[in-house]
Design a protein around this motif. Structure first.
Motif, PDB file in Angstrom:
ATOM      1  N   MET A   1       0.853  -1.197   0.000  1.00  0.00           N
ATOM      2  CA  MET A   1       0.000   0.000   0.000  1.00  0.00           C
ATOM      3  C   MET A   1       0.882   1.238   0.000  1.00  0.00           C
ATOM      4  SD  MET A   1      -2.946   1.111   2.747  1.00  0.00           S
ATOM      5  CE  MET A   1      -3.852   2.642   2.543  1.00  0.00           C
ATOM      6  N   ALA A   2       0.607   2.185  -0.909  1.00  0.00           N
ATOM      7  CA  ALA A   2       1.415   3.393  -1.024  1.00  0.00           C
ATOM      8  C   ALA A   2       1.201   4.298   0.185  1.00  0.00           C
ATOM      9  CB  ALA A   2       1.058   4.132  -2.307  1.00  0.00           C
ATOM     10  N   VAL A   3       2.265   4.979   0.591  1.00  0.00           N
ATOM     11  CA  VAL A   3       2.173   5.930   1.694  1.00  0.00           C
ATOM     12  C   VAL A   3       1.577   7.237   1.180  1.00  0.00           C
ATOM     13  CG1 VAL A   3       3.496   7.294   3.353  1.00  0.00           C
ATOM     14  CG2 VAL A   3       4.122   4.909   2.907  1.00  0.00           C
ATOM     15  N   THR A   4       0.576   7.746   1.876  1.00  0.00           N
ATOM     16  CA  THR A   4      -0.046   9.025   1.506  1.00  0.00           C
ATOM     17  C   THR A   4      -0.164   9.912   2.742  1.00  0.00           C
ATOM     18  OG1 THR A   4      -2.283   8.165   1.854  1.00  0.00           O
ATOM     19  CG2 THR A   4      -1.361   7.991  -0.371  1.00  0.00           C
ATOM     20  N   LEU A   5      -0.090  11.221   2.513  1.00  0.00           N
ATOM     21  CA  LEU A   5      -0.264  12.213   3.568  1.00  0.00           C
ATOM     22  C   LEU A   5      -1.253  13.253   3.068  1.00  0.00           C
ATOM     23  CD1 LEU A   5       0.882  12.986   6.418  1.00  0.00           C
ATOM     24  CD2 LEU A   5       2.373  14.581   5.221  1.00  0.00           C
ATOM     25  N   THR A   6      -2.378  13.418   3.771  1.00  0.00           N
ATOM     26  CA  THR A   6      -3.403  14.369   3.351  1.00  0.00           C
ATOM     27  C   THR A   6      -3.759  15.291   4.509  1.00  0.00           C
ATOM     28  OG1 THR A   6      -5.158  12.796   3.922  1.00  0.00           O
ATOM     29  CG2 THR A   6      -4.385  12.791   1.652  1.00  0.00           C
ATOM     30  N   ALA A   7      -4.122  16.527   4.170  1.00  0.00           N
ATOM     31  CA  ALA A   7      -4.495  17.518   5.184  1.00  0.00           C
ATOM     32  C   ALA A   7      -5.844  18.118   4.817  1.00  0.00           C
ATOM     33  CB  ALA A   7      -3.435  18.617   5.274  1.00  0.00           C
ATOM     34  N   THR A   8      -6.751  18.194   5.801  1.00  0.00           N
ATOM     35  CA  THR A   8      -8.072  18.775   5.587  1.00  0.00           C
ATOM     36  C   THR A   8      -8.417  19.682   6.764  1.00  0.00           C
ATOM     37  OG1 THR A   8      -9.098  16.834   6.618  1.00  0.00           O
ATOM     38  CG2 THR A   8      -8.937  16.851   4.216  1.00  0.00           C
ATOM     39  N   LEU A   9      -9.226  20.693   6.493  1.00  0.00           N
ATOM     40  CA  LEU A   9      -9.661  21.618   7.535  1.00  0.00           C
ATOM     41  C   LEU A   9     -10.876  21.053   8.276  1.00  0.00           C
ATOM     42  CD1 LEU A   9      -9.389  25.058   5.689  1.00  0.00           C
ATOM     43  CD2 LEU A   9      -7.902  24.201   7.512  1.00  0.00           C
ATOM     44  N   LEU A  10     -10.853  21.176   9.604  1.00  0.00           N
ATOM     45  CA  LEU A  10     -12.009  20.828  10.424  1.00  0.00           C
ATOM     46  C   LEU A  10     -12.762  22.100  10.786  1.00  0.00           C
ATOM     47  CD1 LEU A  10     -10.309  18.233  12.807  1.00  0.00           C
ATOM     48  CD2 LEU A  10     -11.547  17.796  10.679  1.00  0.00           C
ATOM     49  N   SER A  11     -13.943  21.936  11.345  1.00  0.00           N
ATOM     50  CA  SER A  11     -14.761  23.112  11.669  1.00  0.00           C
ATOM     51  C   SER A  11     -14.982  23.257  13.166  1.00  0.00           C
ATOM     52  CB  SER A  11     -16.114  23.009  10.963  1.00  0.00           C
ATOM     53  OG  SER A  11     -16.775  21.806  11.315  1.00  0.00           O
ATOM     54  N   ALA A  12     -14.086  22.662  13.963  1.00  0.00           N
ATOM     55  CA  ALA A  12     -14.313  22.629  15.407  1.00  0.00           C
ATOM     56  C   ALA A  12     -14.026  23.954  16.086  1.00  0.00           C
ATOM     57  CB  ALA A  12     -13.441  21.532  16.031  1.00  0.00           C
ATOM     58  N   ALA A  13     -13.274  24.845  15.470  1.00  0.00           N
ATOM     59  CA  ALA A  13     -12.880  26.086  16.138  1.00  0.00           C
ATOM     60  C   ALA A  13     -12.577  27.124  15.075  1.00  0.00           C
ATOM     61  CB  ALA A  13     -11.668  25.852  17.038  1.00  0.00           C
ATOM     62  N   ASP A  14     -12.311  28.339  15.526  1.00  0.00           N
ATOM     63  CA  ASP A  14     -11.919  29.432  14.653  1.00  0.00           C
ATOM     64  C   ASP A  14     -10.703  30.129  15.285  1.00  0.00           C
ATOM     65  OD1 ASP A  14     -11.781  31.362  12.713  1.00  0.00           O
ATOM     66  OD2 ASP A  14     -13.418  32.586  13.536  1.00  0.00           O
ATOM     67  N   PRO A  15      -9.518  30.049  14.664  1.00  0.00           N
ATOM     68  CA  PRO A  15      -9.196  29.438  13.374  1.00  0.00           C
ATOM     69  C   PRO A  15      -9.403  27.921  13.376  1.00  0.00           C
ATOM     70  CG  PRO A  15      -7.456  30.941  14.096  1.00  0.00           C
ATOM     71  CD  PRO A  15      -8.356  30.728  15.272  1.00  0.00           C
ATOM     72  N   ARG A  16      -9.668  27.396  12.194  1.00  0.00           N
ATOM     73  CA  ARG A  16     -10.005  25.979  12.076  1.00  0.00           C
ATOM     74  C   ARG A  16      -8.755  25.110  12.236  1.00  0.00           C
ATOM     75  NH1 ARG A  16     -13.360  25.795   6.542  1.00  0.00           N
ATOM     76  NH2 ARG A  16     -13.592  23.590   7.107  1.00  0.00           N
ATOM     77  N   PRO A  17      -8.860  24.037  13.004  1.00  0.00           N
ATOM     78  CA  PRO A  17      -7.734  23.094  13.093  1.00  0.00           C
ATOM     79  C   PRO A  17      -7.606  22.279  11.816  1.00  0.00           C
ATOM     80  CG  PRO A  17      -9.589  22.309  14.384  1.00  0.00           C
ATOM     81  CD  PRO A  17      -9.985  23.655  13.866  1.00  0.00           C
ATOM     82  N   VAL A  18      -6.439  21.669  11.657  1.00  0.00           N
ATOM     83  CA  VAL A  18      -6.163  20.851  10.477  1.00  0.00           C
ATOM     84  C   VAL A  18      -6.052  19.396  10.918  1.00  0.00           C
ATOM     85  CG1 VAL A  18      -4.603  20.438   8.539  1.00  0.00           C
ATOM     86  CG2 VAL A  18      -4.906  22.764   9.429  1.00  0.00           C
ATOM     87  N   GLN A  19      -6.722  18.502  10.182  1.00  0.00           N
ATOM     88  CA  GLN A  19      -6.555  17.070  10.406  1.00  0.00           C
ATOM     89  C   GLN A  19      -5.605  16.524   9.346  1.00  0.00           C
ATOM     90  OE1 GLN A  19      -9.796  14.045  11.436  1.00  0.00           O
ATOM     91  NE2 GLN A  19      -9.435  13.539   9.302  1.00  0.00           N
ATOM     92  N   ILE A  20      -4.561  15.836   9.803  1.00  0.00           N
ATOM     93  CA  ILE A  20      -3.584  15.243   8.886  1.00  0.00           C
ATOM     94  C   ILE A  20      -3.683  13.733   9.004  1.00  0.00           C
ATOM     95  CG2 ILE A  20      -1.167  15.176   8.190  1.00  0.00           C
ATOM     96  CD1 ILE A  20      -2.060  17.846  10.599  1.00  0.00           C
ATOM     97  N   ALA A  21      -3.825  13.061   7.877  1.00  0.00           N
ATOM     98  CA  ALA A  21      -3.944  11.597   7.845  1.00  0.00           C
ATOM     99  C   ALA A  21      -2.718  11.009   7.167  1.00  0.00           C
ATOM    100  CB  ALA A  21      -5.214  11.177   7.112  1.00  0.00           C
ATOM    101  N   LEU A  22      -2.049  10.112   7.886  1.00  0.00           N
ATOM    102  CA  LEU A  22      -0.899   9.385   7.336  1.00  0.00           C
ATOM    103  C   LEU A  22      -1.323   7.935   7.131  1.00  0.00           C
ATOM    104  CD1 LEU A  22       2.100   9.059   6.592  1.00  0.00           C
ATOM    105  CD2 LEU A  22       2.595   8.784   9.040  1.00  0.00           C
TER     106      LEU A  22
END
Length: 412
Positions: free
Chosen positions: A1-22
């Motif tokens: 399985m290839a290694v991937t790293l993705t980042a998405t914005l969450l809506s839990a706070a302002d400024p919005r936190p970032v979720q990073i998936a490895l």
């Protein structure tokens, strides 16, 4: 399985936190995850350094730079992977508690940003010799003098943040001269005053802040001696794999392996192996060796003494024991207990033979009396250096703070 790293914005706070998936890692791989911006800013992502258990890893970054493209990168066993740039919108600057639960927009009132550092090397004069002897040490982290301004309701939030006593994070947009974009620190002194007349409510905060790394342990705790620490930790399981989010990283011999979601020892999940053949031993053991070395705080080499414990239960009347598997394939088992419907602790101690580079932990159900579908359950495995069988106390698992810092065990 290839290694991937993705980042998405969450809506839990302002400024919005970032979720990073490895994704795509294998058990035992070391990783280090950081955020960077084009101006050279760099900060560690919370929890972003450790050893993979072989499943997808999720991280939340609530201390990123603001209003600029962020590139998250991870070094995985020496290879770097990056995510597509992502931007966190927000004010010019904010101050927040380290957990991100309290955040306030601030104005930077002084861009001179004075900072200092203590030199901790020491010189000793020696009679009859012109030059001194020196004891060298790394310098201290920076101490900052911050001038921040707030107005109205924001001043109340600022005061509440400072009243928590928690570490704080200052986050800014890049380009404010050469001011650090992300700083994590502890406020050591403060004063504040109104700076306008009449009905205006602008307030200036003068803060002295000592820069720190992520606090360890991850739970705030004052420990005056080992007994205090042990008392605080007595309801926790010190282990590497005790969360069991899935069966990844584990294998069963003569058994069908499954992940049970409730009823584990002090943790919800545990592993279960159902025997597939009669009168044959059933094993549940890690499928990777090298990862376990990190949890010891020392490398696995010939002569190291390792103690493994686990909680087991299963089909009543069957016998089970702790198991330890060296990287040469040799399995060592401890004393057996008769299984019941309740969790029981088992342990095994062994000395690493020549040529091994890692160790895997687990448990075994003895072959005697085993019938098809008989069950072996495994929960809360621990591994420690030495021959002492730990009961969960800090000083039984680690000889000193250096071993604790080198370990990568979750606190439950």
């Amino acid at each position: 399985m290839a290694v991937t790293l993705t980042a998405t914005l969450l809506s839990a706070a302002d400024p919005r936190p970032v979720q990073i998936a490895l994704s795509g890692t294998t058990a035992g791989q070391t990783f280090e995850l950081v955020g960077t911006t084009a101006d050279g800013a760099r900060w560690p992502v919370p929890g972003g350094r450790g050893v993979s258990a072989g499943s997808q890893l999720l991280f939340i970054d609530n201390r990123s730079a603001l209003n600029t493209p962020i590139i998250y990168s991870v070094v995985l066993d020496g290879t770097t992977y990056t995510a597509a740039p992502i931007t966190v919108a927000g004010p010019v600057a904010v101050l927040q508690t380290i957990d991100g639960q309290m955040i306030v927009a601030v104005e930077i009132a002084s861009v001179t940003e004075p900072r200092s550092s203590e030199v901790r090397s020491t010189l000793y004069e020696i009679a009859g010799r012109p030059d001194p002897a020196g004891r060298l040490d790394v310098p201290s982290s920076d101490t900052y003098s911050w001038e921040l301004e707030t107005e109205g309701a924001d001043s109340a939030i600022m005061r509440a943040i400072l009243a928590t006593g928690l570490p704080v994070v200052r986050r800014t947009v890049p380009g404010l001269r050469d001011i650090e974009t992300v700083v994590l620190g502890i406020v050591t002194s403060r004063k504040d005053e109104l700076i306008t007349e009449g009905g205006d409510t602008w307030r200036r905060w003068s803060l002295t802040v000592r820069e720190i790394r992520d606090p360890q342990p991850s739970t705030a705790l004052v420990a005056f001696n080992w007994d205090d620490f042990d008392l605080a930790m007595d309801d926790r399981v010190w282990s590497w794999h005790s969360l069991f989010p899935s069966t990844a990283g584990w294998a069963a011999t003569n058994g069908t392996l499954s992940n049970v979601t409730t009823g584990g020892y002090q943790t919800p999940r545990f592993l279960r192996a159902a025997a597939t053949a009669a009168s044959t031993a059933v094993d549940i053991i890690e499928s990777a060796y090298t990862a376990a070395a990190v949890t010891l705080g020392a490398p696995v080499v010939a002569g190291i003494v390792v103690t493994v414990t686990a909680r087991v239960k299963g089909t009543a009347g069957r016998s089970a024991m702790a198991a330890l598997k060296w990287s040469n394939g040799t399995i060592v088992t401890g004393s057996a207990v008769v299984l019941t419907g309740n969790w029981q602790m088992v342990s095994v101690t062994a000395t690493a033979p020549a040529g091994v580079t890692g160790v895997a932990v687990g448990a075994r159900m003895a072959a005697t009396g085993v019938a098809v579908a008989n069950q072996l359950d495994l929960s809360a495995p621990t591994i420690s250096k030495g021959a002492t069988v730990p009961v969960g106390t800090f000083d039984e698992l680690f000889a000193d703070w250096d071993e604790f810092d080198a370990a990568d065990w979750p606190l439950l």
